[in-house]
Scaffold this motif. Structure first.
Motif, PDB file in Angstrom:
ATOM      1  N   LYS A 151      35.889 -15.943 -69.303  1.00 29.50           N
ATOM      2  CA  LYS A 151      37.056 -16.177 -68.461  1.00 29.50           C
ATOM      3  C   LYS A 151      37.378 -14.984 -67.567  1.00 29.50           C
ATOM      4  CE  LYS A 151      39.249 -19.515 -71.563  1.00 29.50           C
ATOM      5  NZ  LYS A 151      40.455 -19.849 -72.356  1.00 29.50           N
ATOM      6  N   ARG A 152      36.668 -13.893 -67.738  1.00 30.22           N
ATOM      7  CA  ARG A 152      36.850 -12.720 -66.886  1.00 30.22           C
ATOM      8  C   ARG A 152      35.712 -12.651 -65.874  1.00 30.22           C
ATOM      9  NH1 ARG A 152      35.845  -8.620 -70.744  1.00 30.22           N
ATOM     10  NH2 ARG A 152      36.142  -9.810 -72.652  1.00 30.22           N
ATOM     11  N   PRO A 153      35.957 -12.306 -64.612  1.00 28.68           N
ATOM     12  CA  PRO A 153      34.890 -12.359 -63.608  1.00 28.68           C
ATOM     13  C   PRO A 153      33.843 -11.259 -63.773  1.00 28.68           C
ATOM     14  CG  PRO A 153      36.926 -11.557 -62.617  1.00 28.68           C
ATOM     15  CD  PRO A 153      37.272 -12.023 -64.007  1.00 28.68           C
ATOM     16  N   GLU A 154      32.592 -11.677 -63.714  1.00 28.93           N
ATOM     17  CA  GLU A 154      31.471 -10.760 -63.574  1.00 28.93           C
ATOM     18  C   GLU A 154      31.330 -10.375 -62.094  1.00 28.93           C
ATOM     19  OE1 GLU A 154      28.162 -12.355 -66.542  1.00 28.93           O
ATOM     20  OE2 GLU A 154      28.943 -13.955 -65.299  1.00 28.93           O
ATOM     21  N   ASN A 155      30.512  -9.396 -61.826  1.00 31.36           N
ATOM     22  CA  ASN A 155      30.164  -9.120 -60.430  1.00 31.36           C
ATOM     23  C   ASN A 155      29.220 -10.192 -59.894  1.00 31.36           C
ATOM     24  OD1 ASN A 155      31.560  -6.796 -59.487  1.00 31.36           O
ATOM     25  ND2 ASN A 155      30.269  -5.482 -60.741  1.00 31.36           N
ATOM     26  N   LEU A 156      28.130 -10.452 -60.618  1.00 25.73           N
ATOM     27  CA  LEU A 156      27.098 -11.391 -60.173  1.00 25.73           C
ATOM     28  C   LEU A 156      26.734 -12.339 -61.301  1.00 25.73           C
ATOM     29  CD1 LEU A 156      24.547  -8.874 -58.550  1.00 25.73           C
ATOM     30  CD2 LEU A 156      26.546  -9.918 -57.466  1.00 25.73           C
ATOM     31  N   HIS A 157      26.489 -13.598 -60.953  1.00 31.94           N
ATOM     32  CA  HIS A 157      25.990 -14.553 -61.933  1.00 31.94           C
ATOM     33  C   HIS A 157      25.045 -15.525 -61.224  1.00 31.94           C
ATOM     34  CE1 HIS A 157      26.582 -16.747 -65.886  1.00 31.94           C
ATOM     35  NE2 HIS A 157      25.808 -17.561 -65.190  1.00 31.94           N
ATOM     36  N   PHE A 158      23.785 -15.527 -61.679  1.00 32.64           N
ATOM     37  CA  PHE A 158      22.772 -16.435 -61.150  1.00 32.64           C
ATOM     38  C   PHE A 158      22.402 -17.432 -62.248  1.00 32.64           C
ATOM     39  CE2 PHE A 158      22.407 -12.442 -58.931  1.00 32.64           C
ATOM     40  CZ  PHE A 158      22.234 -12.800 -57.609  1.00 32.64           C
ATOM     41  N   PHE A 159      22.430 -18.735 -61.923  1.00 27.29           N
ATOM     42  CA  PHE A 159      22.157 -19.764 -62.923  1.00 27.29           C
ATOM     43  C   PHE A 159      21.113 -20.743 -62.377  1.00 27.29           C
ATOM     44  CE2 PHE A 159      23.200 -23.984 -64.755  1.00 27.29           C
ATOM     45  CZ  PHE A 159      23.008 -23.703 -66.101  1.00 27.29           C
ATOM     46  N   LYS A 160      19.991 -20.848 -63.089  1.00 25.66           N
ATOM     47  CA  LYS A 160      18.902 -21.765 -62.750  1.00 25.66           C
ATOM     48  C   LYS A 160      18.431 -21.582 -61.307  1.00 25.66           C
ATOM     49  CE  LYS A 160      19.718 -25.357 -66.214  1.00 25.66           C
ATOM     50  NZ  LYS A 160      19.932 -26.801 -66.480  1.00 25.66           N
ATOM     51  N   CYS A 161      18.279 -20.318 -60.910  1.00 26.15           N
ATOM     52  CA  CYS A 161      17.780 -20.000 -59.570  1.00 26.15           C
ATOM     53  C   CYS A 161      16.315 -19.578 -59.644  1.00 26.15           C
ATOM     54  CB  CYS A 161      18.609 -18.889 -58.938  1.00 26.15           C
ATOM     55  SG  CYS A 161      20.316 -19.365 -58.596  1.00 26.15           S
ATOM     56  N   ASP A 162      15.611 -19.706 -58.513  1.00 24.17           N
ATOM     57  CA  ASP A 162      14.197 -19.353 -58.436  1.00 24.17           C
ATOM     58  C   ASP A 162      13.982 -18.499 -57.188  1.00 24.17           C
ATOM     59  OD1 ASP A 162      11.463 -19.150 -58.417  1.00 24.17           O
ATOM     60  OD2 ASP A 162      11.081 -21.293 -58.668  1.00 24.17           O
ATOM     61  N   ASP A 168      32.505  -1.780 -61.796  1.00 16.88           N
ATOM     62  CA  ASP A 168      33.786  -2.247 -62.337  1.00 16.88           C
ATOM     63  C   ASP A 168      33.909  -3.769 -62.452  1.00 16.88           C
ATOM     64  OD1 ASP A 168      36.328  -2.171 -63.341  1.00 16.88           O
ATOM     65  OD2 ASP A 168      37.300  -1.605 -61.455  1.00 16.88           O
ATOM     66  N   PRO A 169      33.018  -4.439 -63.207  1.00 14.85           N
ATOM     67  CA  PRO A 169      33.238  -5.853 -63.486  1.00 14.85           C
ATOM     68  C   PRO A 169      34.343  -6.017 -64.523  1.00 14.85           C
ATOM     69  CG  PRO A 169      31.366  -5.082 -64.732  1.00 14.85           C
ATOM     70  CD  PRO A 169      31.825  -3.914 -63.882  1.00 14.85           C
ATOM     71  N   ALA A 170      34.888  -7.234 -64.624  1.00  9.09           N
ATOM     72  CA  ALA A 170      35.890  -7.507 -65.655  1.00  9.09           C
ATOM     73  C   ALA A 170      35.244  -7.976 -66.946  1.00  9.09           C
ATOM     74  CB  ALA A 170      36.873  -8.556 -65.157  1.00  9.09           C
ATOM     75  N   SER A 171      33.968  -8.312 -66.894  1.00  8.94           N
ATOM     76  CA  SER A 171      33.237  -8.781 -68.077  1.00  8.94           C
ATOM     77  C   SER A 171      31.820  -8.216 -67.993  1.00  8.94           C
ATOM     78  CB  SER A 171      33.242 -10.314 -68.127  1.00  8.94           C
ATOM     79  OG  SER A 171      32.630 -10.799 -69.307  1.00  8.94           O
ATOM     80  N   TRP A 172      30.805  -9.048 -68.278  1.00 13.63           N
ATOM     81  CA  TRP A 172      29.446  -8.593 -68.028  1.00 13.63           C
ATOM     82  C   TRP A 172      29.311  -8.269 -66.549  1.00 13.63           C
ATOM     83  CZ3 TRP A 172      25.892 -12.660 -70.927  1.00 13.63           C
ATOM     84  CH2 TRP A 172      26.228 -12.650 -72.281  1.00 13.63           C
ATOM     85  N   ASN A 173      28.285  -7.529 -66.214  1.00 16.35           N
ATOM     86  CA  ASN A 173      28.160  -7.039 -64.850  1.00 16.35           C
ATOM     87  C   ASN A 173      27.322  -7.971 -63.977  1.00 16.35           C
ATOM     88  OD1 ASN A 173      28.267  -5.110 -62.683  1.00 16.35           O
ATOM     89  ND2 ASN A 173      26.169  -4.604 -63.221  1.00 16.35           N
ATOM     90  N   VAL A 226      41.803 -12.674 -78.547  1.00 12.46           N
ATOM     91  CA  VAL A 226      41.299 -11.875 -79.657  1.00 12.46           C
ATOM     92  C   VAL A 226      41.195 -10.421 -79.210  1.00 12.46           C
ATOM     93  CG1 VAL A 226      39.345 -11.512 -81.210  1.00 12.46           C
ATOM     94  CG2 VAL A 226      40.041 -13.843 -80.604  1.00 12.46           C
ATOM     95  N   LEU A 227      41.766  -9.529 -79.978  1.00 17.77           N
ATOM     96  CA  LEU A 227      41.822  -8.103 -79.641  1.00 17.77           C
ATOM     97  C   LEU A 227      42.559  -7.869 -78.319  1.00 17.77           C
ATOM     98  CD1 LEU A 227      38.221  -6.996 -80.704  1.00 17.77           C
ATOM     99  CD2 LEU A 227      40.327  -6.906 -82.045  1.00 17.77           C
ATOM    100  N   ASP A 228      43.412  -8.810 -77.984  1.00 17.18           N
ATOM    101  CA  ASP A 228      44.265  -8.708 -76.789  1.00 17.18           C
ATOM    102  C   ASP A 228      43.459  -8.564 -75.503  1.00 17.18           C
ATOM    103  OD1 ASP A 228      46.963  -8.942 -76.005  1.00 17.18           O
ATOM    104  OD2 ASP A 228      46.999  -6.828 -75.445  1.00 17.18           O
ATOM    105  N   ARG A 229      42.373  -9.326 -75.413  1.00 14.15           N
ATOM    106  CA  ARG A 229      41.644  -9.419 -74.158  1.00 14.15           C
ATOM    107  C   ARG A 229      41.112 -10.842 -74.010  1.00 14.15           C
ATOM    108  NH1 ARG A 229      38.254  -5.642 -77.273  1.00 14.15           N
ATOM    109  NH2 ARG A 229      36.221  -6.547 -77.801  1.00 14.15           N
ATOM    110  N   LEU A 230      41.021 -11.299 -72.766  1.00 10.74           N
ATOM    111  CA  LEU A 230      40.521 -12.634 -72.503  1.00 10.74           C
ATOM    112  C   LEU A 230      39.076 -12.763 -72.964  1.00 10.74           C
ATOM    113  CD1 LEU A 230      41.798 -13.353 -68.872  1.00 10.74           C
ATOM    114  CD2 LEU A 230      42.881 -14.007 -71.023  1.00 10.74           C
ATOM    115  N   GLN A 231      38.692 -13.993 -73.288  1.00 15.33           N
ATOM    116  CA  GLN A 231      37.295 -14.240 -73.628  1.00 15.33           C
ATOM    117  C   GLN A 231      36.402 -13.822 -72.467  1.00 15.33           C
ATOM    118  OE1 GLN A 231      37.764 -18.474 -74.478  1.00 15.33           O
ATOM    119  NE2 GLN A 231      37.365 -18.092 -76.646  1.00 15.33           N
ATOM    120  N   GLU A 232      35.181 -13.397 -72.800  1.00 20.43           N
ATOM    121  CA  GLU A 232      34.259 -12.856 -71.799  1.00 20.43           C
ATOM    122  C   GLU A 232      34.045 -13.810 -70.622  1.00 20.43           C
ATOM    123  OE1 GLU A 232      30.743 -10.722 -73.918  1.00 20.43           O
ATOM    124  OE2 GLU A 232      31.768 -11.979 -75.395  1.00 20.43           O
TER     125      GLU A 232
END
Length: 497
Positions: free
Chosen positions: A157-168, A179-184, A149-155
């Protein structure tokens, strides 16, 4: 409020005690090469796994540029990047993992871990523009499945710099994120987060947010400076059972070709107990502050104390909507005080890469808004010690919006639209537009308009409880007989000079 400031102290002490007892390891001792060319994914991951399994500590990157694909930080490990050194993203999209739990792609992940960190005065740089454009090329070749869509990959599917999931227990301090490819940097369903002294330069590709806090609790963000193509300080909820609470953001700067501080757009769960202090937003295309719930979320107990908004398209936008059938969002108990804002007539992000679209600009400068929807009013909004300077120059021959009862009630609700102030194109006030609200208080609010503007300063429509005290309106070019406050279907209205 006391709980939030106690939380800030606890997080700082915990971060200091964790780093003080940590053992240091050099990435080069595990075979990593700082030559800017060697792919170090395997050696860096081996180092992290070893440190986590042997009591924890710091993995130190120094002496140059370390190239990597996706790596995972494990419990009790801090990635420390020294000044002058960089963690660089691989330019090959196939070197990045889309994590099955997080359902996103990132250069650095941490999934369900405890006591983790990223520190140092070095840099993490995904080189996202190059990675994202290569990903589009592969999608055109059929190697990556994506609707483009709009000639860019879905968010996701593009690498962020950092992603933390269910961490404490997360500490991110002093690092530069670029310079992330998606969210930062995304923190999803995490607890006990400290982000301190971080610098972000994320304006090289689409959806480059500054920071995304998703369904997290006990968060402190302070002393940060973000320059982002998309929303800067962004708070979301991705699930109906999600909860974001006890969040403090203070002494931070931000610039965006979208919004400065934003709740949304994904807003499914609950948001409560937020405090913002001493915030500075500049050269921002949309609103300095957007608080929106459009997917069924509740937002309550939010205080902004100290906001400077210079050269932003809109100072304040508070909005409820209903874009998901059957969901009933609500918002209440919002305090905004000690604000100074200047709104330009020209495009506020002109000249930045990935500017906001020209076609979405309103034809005349929009007012600040408190805009609920019928049957779901925004409740208990208090504005104190606020000064806003508008440019005026609204031209009724170019675009007109009147203030008769019929004209006001004909303004579309747009309750299913994406929540942006510019959706209405034309609104009937130059200062504040208030609609579908209960209990709105404005004290020591000063609004001025420099140029000609045919509209009144304040329009209130379908409001129960409008209390104005010490509201000062200045429009030197206007006739003294001009009515600057227009009300329609307003009950319990007071105006004390």
């Amino acid at each position: 409020m006391k709980k939030i400031f106690k939380l800030a102290a606890i997080l700082c002490l915990a971060a200091l005690s964790f780093s003080a007892g940590a053992k240091d390891y050099l990435a080069t001792d595990f075979g990593a090469k700082a030559d800017g060319q060697t792919l170090n994914t395997a050696s860096l991951q081996a180092a992290i796994d070893f440190i986590s399994a042997n009591g924890g500590g710091r993995l130190i990157l120094k002496g140059g540029d370390f190239v990597t694909g996706t790596i995972y930080i494990k419990s009790d490990v801090t990635l420390h990047i020294e000044e002058g050194s960089r963690l660089l993203g691989s330019l090959n999209p196939w070197d990045y993992v889309r994590d099955p739990d997080a359902k996103w792609t990132s250069m650095v992940f941490s999934i369900k871990q405890k006591n983790i960190g990223i520190t140092g005065k070095g840099e993490i740089n995904c080189r996202g523009f190059q990675v994202a454009t290569k990903g589009v090329d592969y999608a055109h070749l059929g190697l990556i499945k994506d609707p483009l869509v709009l000639d860019r990959l879905q968010e996701a599917k593009r690498p962020e710099n950092l992603h933390f999931f269910k961490c404490d227990g997360i500490t991110v301090r002093d690092i530069t994120l670029r310079d992330p490819a998606s969210w930062n940097q995304q923190y999803d369903k995490c607890r006990n987060i400290l982000v301190d002294g971080v610098k972000v330069d994320a304006k090289s590709y689409w959806n480059n947010d500054g920071i995304d806090i998703v369904d997290c609790s006990d968060v402190v963000i302070r002393n940060c400076d973000f320059d982002a193509a998309d929303d800067v300080y962004c708070f979301k909820s991705h699930s109906k059972d999600g909860l974001s609470e006890n969040i403090l953001v203070e002494n931070c700067r931000g610039r965006s070709s979208a919004n400065g501080i934003k709740f949304g757009t994904y807003t499914l769960g609950k948001f409560r107990h937020f405090r913002f202090k001493n915030m500075y937003i500049y050269d921002t295309y949309r609103s300095a502050l957007t608080i929106a719930t459009v997917d069924g979320a509740s937002i309550e107990d939010v205080e902004i104390d100290g906001l400077t908004s210079i050269h932003t398209g809109n100072p304040i936008f508070i909005r409820t909507g209903s874009r998901r059938p059957g969901e009933n969002p609500y918002m209440k108990d919002i305090v905004i005080k000690n604000v100074y804002a200047e709104v330009p007539f020209d495009k506020p992000d002109a000249g930045y890469s990935y500017e906001g679209p020209v076609e979405d600009l309103p034809r005349n400068v929009c007012p600040s808004g408190i805009q609920g929807i019928p049957g779901m009013p925004i409740q208990n909004i208090r504005l104190e010690n606020i000064t806003i300077v508008y440019p005026g120059q609204a031209d009724p021959d170019y675009a007109f919006r009147g203030t008769t009862k019929a004209e006001l009630e004909a303004i579309p609700e747009l309750e299913k639209s994406y929540p942006e102030f510019s959706n209405w194109k034309e609104l009937p006030a130059w200062g504040f537009y208030i609609r579908h609200a209960e209990g709105v208080s404005m004290e020591n609010v000063k609004i001025s308009v420099a140029g000609e503007d045919y509209r009144p300063a304040i329009v209130a429509d379908d409001v129960n409880g409008l209390n104005l005290k010490g509201v000062q309106i200045s429009q030197p070019t206007a006739d003294k007989k001009k009515k600057q406050i227009v009300t329609n279907n307003v009950k319990n209205y007071k105006n004390k000079k």
